[in-house]
Motif scaffolding. Sequence first.
Motif, PDB file in Angstrom:
ATOM      1  N   UNK A 138       0.807  -1.223   0.000  1.00  0.00           N
ATOM      2  CA  UNK A 138       0.000   0.000   0.000  1.00  0.00           C
ATOM      3  C   UNK A 138       0.841   1.274   0.000  1.00  0.00           C
ATOM      4  N   UNK A 139       2.121   1.159   0.319  1.00  0.00           N
ATOM      5  CA  UNK A 139       2.975   2.335   0.395  1.00  0.00           C
ATOM      6  C   UNK A 139       2.746   3.167   1.646  1.00  0.00           C
ATOM      7  N   UNK A 140       2.040   2.600   2.614  1.00  0.00           N
ATOM      8  CA  UNK A 140       1.768   3.313   3.864  1.00  0.00           C
ATOM      9  C   UNK A 140       2.676   2.795   4.980  1.00  0.00           C
ATOM     10  N   UNK A 141       2.592   3.463   6.105  1.00  0.00           N
ATOM     11  CA  UNK A 141       3.291   3.013   7.301  1.00  0.00           C
ATOM     12  C   UNK A 141       2.245   2.361   8.203  1.00  0.00           C
ATOM     13  N   UNK A 142       2.481   1.123   8.561  1.00  0.00           N
ATOM     14  CA  UNK A 142       1.550   0.369   9.402  1.00  0.00           C
ATOM     15  C   UNK A 142       2.119   0.309  10.814  1.00  0.00           C
ATOM     16  N   UNK A 143       1.335   0.780  11.782  1.00  0.00           N
ATOM     17  CA  UNK A 143       1.773   0.794  13.175  1.00  0.00           C
ATOM     18  C   UNK A 143       0.848  -0.044  14.041  1.00  0.00           C
ATOM     19  N   UNK A 144       1.445  -0.772  14.938  1.00  0.00           N
ATOM     20  CA  UNK A 144       0.727  -1.481  15.982  1.00  0.00           C
ATOM     21  C   UNK A 144       1.013  -0.724  17.275  1.00  0.00           C
ATOM     22  N   UNK A 145      -0.023  -0.438  18.036  1.00  0.00           N
ATOM     23  CA  UNK A 145       0.124   0.377  19.240  1.00  0.00           C
ATOM     24  C   UNK A 145      -0.388  -0.423  20.430  1.00  0.00           C
ATOM     25  N   UNK A 146       0.395  -0.443  21.502  1.00  0.00           N
ATOM     26  CA  UNK A 146       0.046  -1.217  22.695  1.00  0.00           C
ATOM     27  C   UNK A 146       0.282  -0.381  23.947  1.00  0.00           C
ATOM     28  N   UNK A 147      -0.508  -0.660  24.972  1.00  0.00           N
ATOM     29  CA  UNK A 147      -0.242  -0.089  26.288  1.00  0.00           C
ATOM     30  C   UNK A 147      -0.607  -1.128  27.339  1.00  0.00           C
ATOM     31  N   UNK A 148      -0.212  -0.859  28.555  1.00  0.00           N
ATOM     32  CA  UNK A 148      -0.493  -1.775  29.661  1.00  0.00           C
ATOM     33  C   UNK A 148      -1.635  -1.220  30.513  1.00  0.00           C
TER      34      UNK A 148
END
Length: 84
Positions: free
Chosen positions: A20-30
């Motif tokens: 896709x030419x995008x930046x894919x981010x996974x976001x996590x918190x506790x």
Amino acid sequence: VNELFNPNKILFLGGPEKKSGTIKLSIRCSRKYLEKNNAIGVNQIITKIKKELGGVGGGHKLAGGIRLSKPSYNLLKKRIDELI
């Protein structure tokens, strides 16, 4: 996952998605992060990022993901402290 690093901070992981030419981010918190930040979770942070920078994504309090254009990702890096 975030308990392995610093449970008081939010964790962003990701990189470029070739197709896709995008930046894919996974976001996590506790849960500890939620306790210290008035229960503001990943879903609310993603909503704020989408409102400010665009992108597509979603999640729940502890985890989520977003895809950003490269220019939006670069802005996120500059403005991260105000967006989380």
